[in-house]
Scaffold this active site. Structure first.
Site, PDB file in Angstrom:
ATOM      1  N   GLU B  50       2.979 105.287  36.777  1.00 57.24           N
ATOM      2  CA  GLU B  50       3.373 106.460  35.995  1.00 57.24           C
ATOM      3  C   GLU B  50       3.034 106.317  34.515  1.00 57.24           C
ATOM      4  OE1 GLU B  50       5.236 104.953  38.217  1.00 57.24           O
ATOM      5  OE2 GLU B  50       5.977 106.423  39.668  1.00 57.24           O
ATOM      6  N   PHE B 112      21.010 107.003  44.860  1.00 59.89           N
ATOM      7  CA  PHE B 112      19.820 106.182  45.051  1.00 59.89           C
ATOM      8  C   PHE B 112      18.696 106.641  44.112  1.00 59.89           C
ATOM      9  CE2 PHE B 112      15.694 105.516  47.238  1.00 59.89           C
ATOM     10  CZ  PHE B 112      15.664 104.134  47.071  1.00 59.89           C
ATOM     11  N   GLN B 113      18.149 105.713  43.378  1.00 61.95           N
ATOM     12  CA  GLN B 113      17.076 105.984  42.405  1.00 61.95           C
ATOM     13  C   GLN B 113      17.486 106.994  41.340  1.00 61.95           C
ATOM     14  OE1 GLN B 113      13.323 106.652  44.545  1.00 61.95           O
ATOM     15  NE2 GLN B 113      12.975 104.457  44.325  1.00 61.95           N
ATOM     16  N   LYS B 162      16.594 117.270  42.836  1.00 61.97           N
ATOM     17  CA  LYS B 162      15.841 117.586  44.051  1.00 61.97           C
ATOM     18  C   LYS B 162      16.215 118.937  44.657  1.00 61.97           C
ATOM     19  CE  LYS B 162      14.618 115.916  48.605  1.00 61.97           C
ATOM     20  NZ  LYS B 162      14.625 114.798  49.550  1.00 61.97           N
ATOM     21  N   MET B 470      -5.869  90.393  17.735  1.00 56.60           N
ATOM     22  CA  MET B 470      -5.147  90.793  16.531  1.00 56.60           C
ATOM     23  C   MET B 470      -3.982  89.842  16.249  1.00 56.60           C
ATOM     24  SD  MET B 470      -4.953  92.834  14.056  1.00 56.60           S
ATOM     25  CE  MET B 470      -5.724  94.442  14.169  1.00 56.60           C
TER      26      MET B 470
HETATM   27  C1  LIG Z   1      -3.175  97.809  14.881  1.00 58.85           C
HETATM   28  C2  LIG Z   1      -3.009  99.057  14.075  1.00 58.85           C
HETATM   29  C3  LIG Z   1      -3.458  99.111  12.777  1.00 58.85           C
HETATM   30  C4  LIG Z   1      -3.375 100.279  12.027  1.00 58.85           C
HETATM   31  N1  LIG Z   1      -3.922 100.317  10.781  1.00 58.85           N
HETATM   32  C5  LIG Z   1      -3.972 101.488  10.103  1.00 58.85           C
HETATM   33  C6  LIG Z   1      -4.649 101.601   8.849  1.00 58.85           C
HETATM   34  O1  LIG Z   1      -5.219 100.646   8.333  1.00 58.85           O
HETATM   35  N2  LIG Z   1      -4.666 102.807   8.236  1.00 58.85           N
HETATM   36  C7  LIG Z   1      -4.053 103.911   8.787  1.00 58.85           C
HETATM   37  O2  LIG Z   1      -4.117 104.980   8.211  1.00 58.85           O
HETATM   38  N3  LIG Z   1      -3.401 103.827   9.963  1.00 58.85           N
HETATM   39  C8  LIG Z   1      -3.361 102.647  10.631  1.00 58.85           C
HETATM   40  N4  LIG Z   1      -2.710 102.607  11.849  1.00 58.85           N
HETATM   41  C9  LIG Z   1      -2.101 103.831  12.375  1.00 58.85           C
HETATM   42  C10 LIG Z   1      -0.724 104.094  11.788  1.00 58.85           C
HETATM   43  O3  LIG Z   1       0.228 103.298  12.443  1.00 58.85           O
HETATM   44  C11 LIG Z   1      -0.325 105.576  11.927  1.00 58.85           C
HETATM   45  O4  LIG Z   1      -0.371 105.951  13.277  1.00 58.85           O
HETATM   46  C12 LIG Z   1      -1.241 106.522  11.180  1.00 58.85           C
HETATM   47  O5  LIG Z   1      -1.477 106.072   9.858  1.00 58.85           O
HETATM   48  C13 LIG Z   1      -0.622 107.908  11.124  1.00 58.85           C
HETATM   49  O6  LIG Z   1      -1.553 108.836  10.689  1.00 58.85           O
HETATM   50  P1  LIG Z   1      -1.105 110.315  10.290  1.00 58.85           P
HETATM   51  O7  LIG Z   1       0.060 110.250   9.392  1.00 58.85           O
HETATM   52  O8  LIG Z   1      -2.314 111.003   9.820  1.00 58.85           O
HETATM   53  O9  LIG Z   1      -0.762 110.974  11.718  1.00 58.85           O
HETATM   54  P2  LIG Z   1       0.609 111.281  12.472  1.00 58.85           P
HETATM   55  O10 LIG Z   1       1.468 110.105  12.521  1.00 58.85           O
HETATM   56  O11 LIG Z   1       0.226 111.910  13.751  1.00 58.85           O
HETATM   57  O12 LIG Z   1       1.311 112.363  11.540  1.00 58.85           O
HETATM   58  C14 LIG Z   1       0.806 113.648  11.466  1.00 58.85           C
HETATM   59  C15 LIG Z   1       1.538 114.413  10.379  1.00 58.85           C
HETATM   60  O13 LIG Z   1       0.956 115.707  10.288  1.00 58.85           O
HETATM   61  C16 LIG Z   1       1.965 116.696  10.358  1.00 58.85           C
HETATM   62  N5  LIG Z   1       1.410 117.879  11.015  1.00 58.85           N
HETATM   63  C17 LIG Z   1       1.161 118.084  12.321  1.00 58.85           C
HETATM   64  N6  LIG Z   1       0.629 119.289  12.519  1.00 58.85           N
HETATM   65  C18 LIG Z   1       0.538 119.884  11.316  1.00 58.85           C
HETATM   66  C19 LIG Z   1       0.084 121.145  10.867  1.00 58.85           C
HETATM   67  N7  LIG Z   1      -0.420 122.062  11.715  1.00 58.85           N
HETATM   68  N8  LIG Z   1       0.144 121.424   9.544  1.00 58.85           N
HETATM   69  C20 LIG Z   1       0.654 120.510   8.663  1.00 58.85           C
HETATM   70  N9  LIG Z   1       1.096 119.302   9.041  1.00 58.85           N
HETATM   71  C21 LIG Z   1       1.037 118.987  10.345  1.00 58.85           C
HETATM   72  C22 LIG Z   1       3.096 116.066  11.136  1.00 58.85           C
HETATM   73  O14 LIG Z   1       4.327 116.670  10.825  1.00 58.85           O
HETATM   74  C23 LIG Z   1       3.020 114.600  10.678  1.00 58.85           C
HETATM   75  O15 LIG Z   1       3.769 114.394   9.513  1.00 58.85           O
HETATM   76  C24 LIG Z   1      -2.776 101.424  12.598  1.00 58.85           C
HETATM   77  C25 LIG Z   1      -2.275 101.362  13.898  1.00 58.85           C
HETATM   78  C26 LIG Z   1      -2.405 100.209  14.646  1.00 58.85           C
HETATM   79  C27 LIG Z   1      -1.889 100.204  16.050  1.00 58.85           C
HETATM   80  C1  LIG Z   2       2.243  96.926  24.884  1.00 57.06           C
HETATM   81  C2  LIG Z   2       1.997  96.067  23.700  1.00 57.06           C
HETATM   82  N1  LIG Z   2       2.401  94.781  23.701  1.00 57.06           N
HETATM   83  C3  LIG Z   2       2.166  93.995  22.635  1.00 57.06           C
HETATM   84  C4  LIG Z   2       1.527  94.481  21.531  1.00 57.06           C
HETATM   85  C5  LIG Z   2       1.282  93.579  20.300  1.00 57.06           C
HETATM   86  N2  LIG Z   2      -0.161  93.434  20.078  1.00 57.06           N
HETATM   87  C6  LIG Z   2      -0.828  94.148  19.159  1.00 57.06           C
HETATM   88  S1  LIG Z   2      -2.459  93.866  19.143  1.00 57.06           S
HETATM   89  C7  LIG Z   2      -2.326  92.708  20.357  1.00 57.06           C
HETATM   90  C8  LIG Z   2      -3.527  92.003  20.894  1.00 57.06           C
HETATM   91  C9  LIG Z   2      -4.465  92.901  21.596  1.00 57.06           C
HETATM   92  O1  LIG Z   2      -5.358  92.124  22.330  1.00 57.06           O
HETATM   93  P1  LIG Z   2      -6.641  92.752  22.984  1.00 57.06           P
HETATM   94  O2  LIG Z   2      -6.268  93.940  23.798  1.00 57.06           O
HETATM   95  O3  LIG Z   2      -7.393  91.692  23.670  1.00 57.06           O
HETATM   96  O4  LIG Z   2      -7.448  93.301  21.723  1.00 57.06           O
HETATM   97  P2  LIG Z   2      -8.150  92.441  20.536  1.00 57.06           P
HETATM   98  O5  LIG Z   2      -7.175  92.386  19.413  1.00 57.06           O
HETATM   99  O6  LIG Z   2      -8.476  91.103  21.075  1.00 57.06           O
HETATM  100  O7  LIG Z   2      -9.347  93.242  20.168  1.00 57.06           O
HETATM  101  C10 LIG Z   2      -0.996  92.567  20.745  1.00 57.06           C
HETATM  102  C11 LIG Z   2      -0.503  91.621  21.765  1.00 57.06           C
HETATM  103  C12 LIG Z   2       1.137  95.829  21.562  1.00 57.06           C
HETATM  104  N3  LIG Z   2       0.542  96.422  20.520  1.00 57.06           N
HETATM  105  N4  LIG Z   2       1.356  96.587  22.671  1.00 57.06           N
END
Ligand SMILES: Cc1cc2nc3c(=O)[nH]c(=O)nc-3n(C[C@H](O)[C@H](O)[C@H](O)COP(=O)(O)OP(=O)(O)OC[C@H]3O[C@@H](n4cnc5c(N)ncnc54)[C@H](O)[C@@H]3O)c2cc1C
Ligand SMILES: Cc1ncc(C[n+]2csc(CCOP(=O)(O)OP(=O)(O)O)c2C)c(N)n1
Ligand SMILES: [Mg+2]
Lengths: 191, 564
Positions: B50, B112-113, B162, B470
């Site tokens: 799921e 159940f479930q 259900k 990472m």
């Molecule tokens: C490993 C990792 C590293 C990351 N590194 C970075 C990084 O270096 N830089 C980075 O930027 N992010 C990074 N992120 C992502 C970060 O965590 C956030 O998800 C991201 O920055 C959010 O972007 P956002 O605010 O544009 O989008 P969202 O979180 O989706 O927010 C959207 C916003 O827009 C608003 N909105 C929606 N629709 C409308 C509309 N029609 N009109 C006006 N407003 C609207 C919402 O209310 C909300 O406030 C990383 C994520 C991971 C997993």
């Molecule tokens: C479900 C989940 N568990 C743990 C993490 C923490 N986490 C962030 S990046 C990462 C490593 C990802 O490894 P891989 O998919 O091999 O990508 P790589 O960084 O090697 O490109 C982990 C464990 C996460 N983001 N999501």
């Protein structure tokens, strides 16, 4: 600083849960929360006392508004408002002490609502400060039980915090009843 | 004519224009499954878990901009959806999650479930419902879909016991939905727009942060016109990439933890920052207190709760970008900021090495993603979470909205394979690449079987570095090379592919990359490419957690690396 926030919410199952969950999740401190029915069918009024600065209260209001079941939010902190809380105190008190307790009740414009040979229940409707003072004065007698309703409030004058949009009977039934167990026997037994 | 609850659910989905549901059956949803064949307009894709179904609904929603729908049974089926629901919540994806529950007389009796799934999802959804009467189903679907797709989009969950699927009533589809507690914002307040325009006109070093809201609000044209009229450089958040074509002269790529050196310094040195549909997230802004505290911040967001949540806005504008940007375009004067653009360009030149593609013989992820982007510029790109995700964000040139599909806010590993499947369903006949981590791939690889069944020809590029890369990078940089539980023995991905009947290619040398990409795209079905990449590359530049953007740390200088 303490803020009085009044939220009008759809009277639906789970709505208290949604509000409580939001406060827990965002780390807002609730001092008290009082809920009850209102002038509008299907709408409950929640009076929430929140502790925090202006920034916190701004977030509280905006986050509350994001809940679909919240119809209107008002911050009464800056308003002239009637603020009340009901307190029930069961105080230890024998025949000799009764007069002294009743004097306090008079001074605080409270009421004695129950008496027994060894105790008395005092009821007070006032703002929290006056209730606090009453409780402090009763404390030397020995407080056996204490319960407070939490604050309710109403803006003075003609202004209200009421909703300005009524719903059709159809929608009202949906928003009010949906998610509740229907009355009567259920037709189906699960397997 | 009377209909059963099951038929009403399916009829409602049709009225909502839903043509595909990602689902998994079980006891309490059997009455619904029983009626699926009678509604051939709703395609049901049988997933293998799921969570996968949930991510498929997200990928579908992201790729199409339409409502994505996932379906599960009660108890374990429903709880398996929770990760995807929270993921959709964090990234504001218009999604609908439908679960069955035990019959009404068993609710609350630990039947159940039984799981209190509406209680569980409550903090993870935009709204949820427990439908206790067959007469309420149609209205609940209409209202739920309205909530999921309007304003700030988000996940809505509908739980149906259900016996409610079995009861019968007249089907009445509501003419319109009206919710007094829900009025999404539309145009911006004219006074605020005027104030913003004055600040923008007076700006010397303005920047725009183009966020995900621009894409969700379908306002990329408006963003480009606004940037062009005011001559303002555009930085993007991770989720905002594609809101302006990366090859546009005013596009300066991603800012944030792994943003470019020049983007982070532009943000830190700007005198006016215009945040457009971004939620001022810590990954994008770095340490809030030192995110350019002297700049004037104009923040456009449809959700007023985002204003002043993390950083104070001088001019908050509540409204839909699609409507606010034309108001602003109208109000501002034509302008250009040539010196400012040169300043940023010079930084880019001087610090090119910090985001370079390794130029040596090693097989690097940077090189692979760059080649996929160059050879297949229109492909939809779905990523997992980790180093490969950041390299894809840095080195692929996104030129259209909805082109990059990635888990930003929750950062859910295992998102890549199912979300790519969902994206492919939304965009049949187009190329979809899943850039997979070797770790993340193994979290949801059971959906390979779904890919075969659903005939979704996704091209999966596994970035096989043998590490949770990472995390390994953090252990190297912040825990003194103390590698704990990050190295993985990987299965033979080719044999694995073979077991599913999926075509697979192994790439060990840089020279093989282009051929492998061509071969994968030329193959009609799904393809797995096992890219055995260098094990210990690091993503640069980097803003360490808790640091400010201006403290961006660059790659150690290395003469062998150049940036094209
Ligand atoms: C490993 C990792 C590293 C990351 N590194 C970075 C990084 O270096 N830089 C980075 O930027 N992010 C990074 N992120 C992502 C970060 O965590 C956030 O998800 C991201 O920055 C959010 O972007 P956002 O605010 O544009 O989008 P969202 O979180 O989706 O927010 C959207 C916003 O827009 C608003 N909105 C929606 N629709 C409308 C509309 N029609 N009109 C006006 N407003 C609207 C919402 O209310 C909300 O406030 C990383 C994520 C991971 C997993
Ligand atoms: C479900 C989940 N568990 C743990 C993490 C923490 N986490 C962030 S990046 C990462 C490593 C990802 O490894 P891989 O998919 O091999 O990508 P790589 O960084 O090697 O490109 C982990 C464990 C996460 N983001 N999501
Ligand atoms: Mg890896």
């Amino acid at each position: 600083m303490k803020h009085t926030v009044v939220a009008l919410v759809e009277d639906r199952p789970g709505v208290l849960n949604r509000v409580a969950s939001l406060f827990r999740r965002r780390g807002f401190n609730i001092d008290s929360l009082a809920v009850g029915t209102t002038e509008e069918q299907g709408i409950s009024r929640m009076t929430i006392v929140v502790d925090g600065g202006a920034g916190i209260v701004e977030q509280v209001e905006k986050q509350l508004y994001k809940l679909i079941d919240v119809v209107k939010v008002s911050d009464l902190t800056k308003e002239e408002a009637v603020i009340r809380e009901l307190v029930l105190v069961k105080v230890r008190c024998n025949r000799e002490q009764r007069r002294d307790v009743l004097d306090l009740v008079d001074i605080f414009r409270a009421q004695a609502v129950d008496v027994s040979p060894s105790s008395m229940i005092i009821q007070s409707v006032a703002d929290e400060d006056r209730n606090d003072a009453l409780i402090e004065n009763l404390r030397p007698f020995g407080i056996r039980e204490l319960t407070r309703t939490g604050r309710v409030a109403m803006v003075r004058g003609a202004k209200t915090t009421a909703v300005n949009e009524s719903e059709s009977a159809e929608l009202q039934r949906f928003h009010h009843d949906s998610g509740r167990r229907p009355e009567g026997d259920l037709p189906f037994v699960s397997d | 004519m009377k209909m059963s609850g099951a038929d009403i659910v399916l009829e409602s989905l049709k009225r909502l224009g839903v043509d595909v549901v990602f689902g998994y059956p079980g006891g309490v949803v059997l009455p619904l499954y029983d009626r699926l064949p009678a509604h051939p307009e709703v395609r049901h894709i049988l997933v293998r878990h799921e969570q996968g179904g949930g991510h498929m609904a997200e990928g579908y929603a992201k790729a199409s901009g339409r409502l994505g729908v996932a379906l599960a049974t009660s108890g374990p089926g429903a709880t398996n959806l929770v990760t995807a629901i929270q993921d959709a919540m964090m990234d504001s994806l218009p999604t609908l999650f439908v679960t069955g529950n035990v019959a009404r007389n068993l609710l609350g009796k630990d039947g159940f479930q039984e799981a209190d799934i509406t209680g569980i999802t409550m903090p993870a959804v935009k709204h949820n419902y427990l439908v206790m009467r067959v007469e309420d189903i149609a209205y609940t679907f209409a209202e739920g879909a309205y909530i999921a797709t309007t304003g700030r989009p988000g996940p809505v969950h509908i739980d149906i016991p259900k016996d409610v699927f079995i009861e019968e009533t007249e089907f009445v589809w509501p003419e319109k939905v009206s919710i007094r507690g829900y009025k999404p914002a539309t145009t911006g307040h004219p006074g605020q727009v005027k104030k913003a325009a004055e600040i923008i006109d007076a700006a010397e070093r303005p920047i725009i942060i183009g966020g995900h809201g621009v894409i969700l609000g379908n306002a990329h044209d408006e963003l480009r016109r606004f940037a062009e009229k005011t001559g303002t450089p555009v930085l993007n958040t991770l989720l905002g990439l594609g809101s302006i074509p990366r090859d546009h002269v005013l596009s300066y790529g991603m800012l944030g933890m792994h943003g470019s050196y020049e983007a982070n310094h532009a943000a830190s040195n700007a005198d006016v920052i215009i945040g457009i549909g971004n939620r001022m997230d810590d990954r994008a802004l770095g340490r809030f207190a030192d995110f350019n505290p002297t700049a004037k911040l104009i923040h456009i967001d449809i959700d007023p709760a985002e204003h002043n949540k993390n950083v104070p806005a001088h001019v908050p504008i509540v409204g839909d970008v699609k409507l606010v940007l034309p108001q602003l375009i109208e109000a501002v004067s034509q302008n250009s900021h040539v010196d400012w653009l040169h300043w940023i360009d010079d930084l880019r030149q001087a610090h090119g090495h910090s985001m370079a593609v390794p130029s040596g013989p090693e097989l690097s992820v940077q090189h692979i993603v760059r080649r996929i982007s160059e050879m297949s510029p229109d492909a939809t790109i779905v990523t997992g979470v980790g180093q490969h995700q950041m390299w894809a964000a840095q080195h692929m040139k996104f030129t259209r909205p909805h082109q990059l599909i990635t888990s930003g806010g929750l950062g859910t590993m295992g998102f890549e394979v199912p979300a790519a499947l969902g994206a492919q369903v939304a965009r049949p006949g187009e190329t979809v690449w899943a850039i997979c981590g070797d770790g993340g791939f193994q979290m949801t690889l059971q959906e390979l079987a779904t890919m075969v069944d659903a005939r979704t020809p996704v091209k999966m590029a596994i970035m096989n570095n043998g590490y949770l890369g990472m995390v390994r990078q953090w252990q190297e940089l912040f825990y003194q090379d103390n590698y704990v539980s990050v190295a993985m023995t990987q299965p033979d991905f080719l044999k694995l592919a073979d077991a599913y009947g999926i075509h697979a290619i192994r790439v060990t040398e840089k020279e093989q990359v282009d051929d492998a990409i061509r071969e994968a795209e030329g193959h009609a079905g799904p393809v797995i490419v096992d890219f055995q990449v260098q094990a210990e590359g690091n993503v640069w530049p980097m803003v360490p957690a808790g640091a400010a953007l201006k403290e961006t740390v660059e790659a150690p200088r290395d003469a062998s690396e150049v940036r094209s």
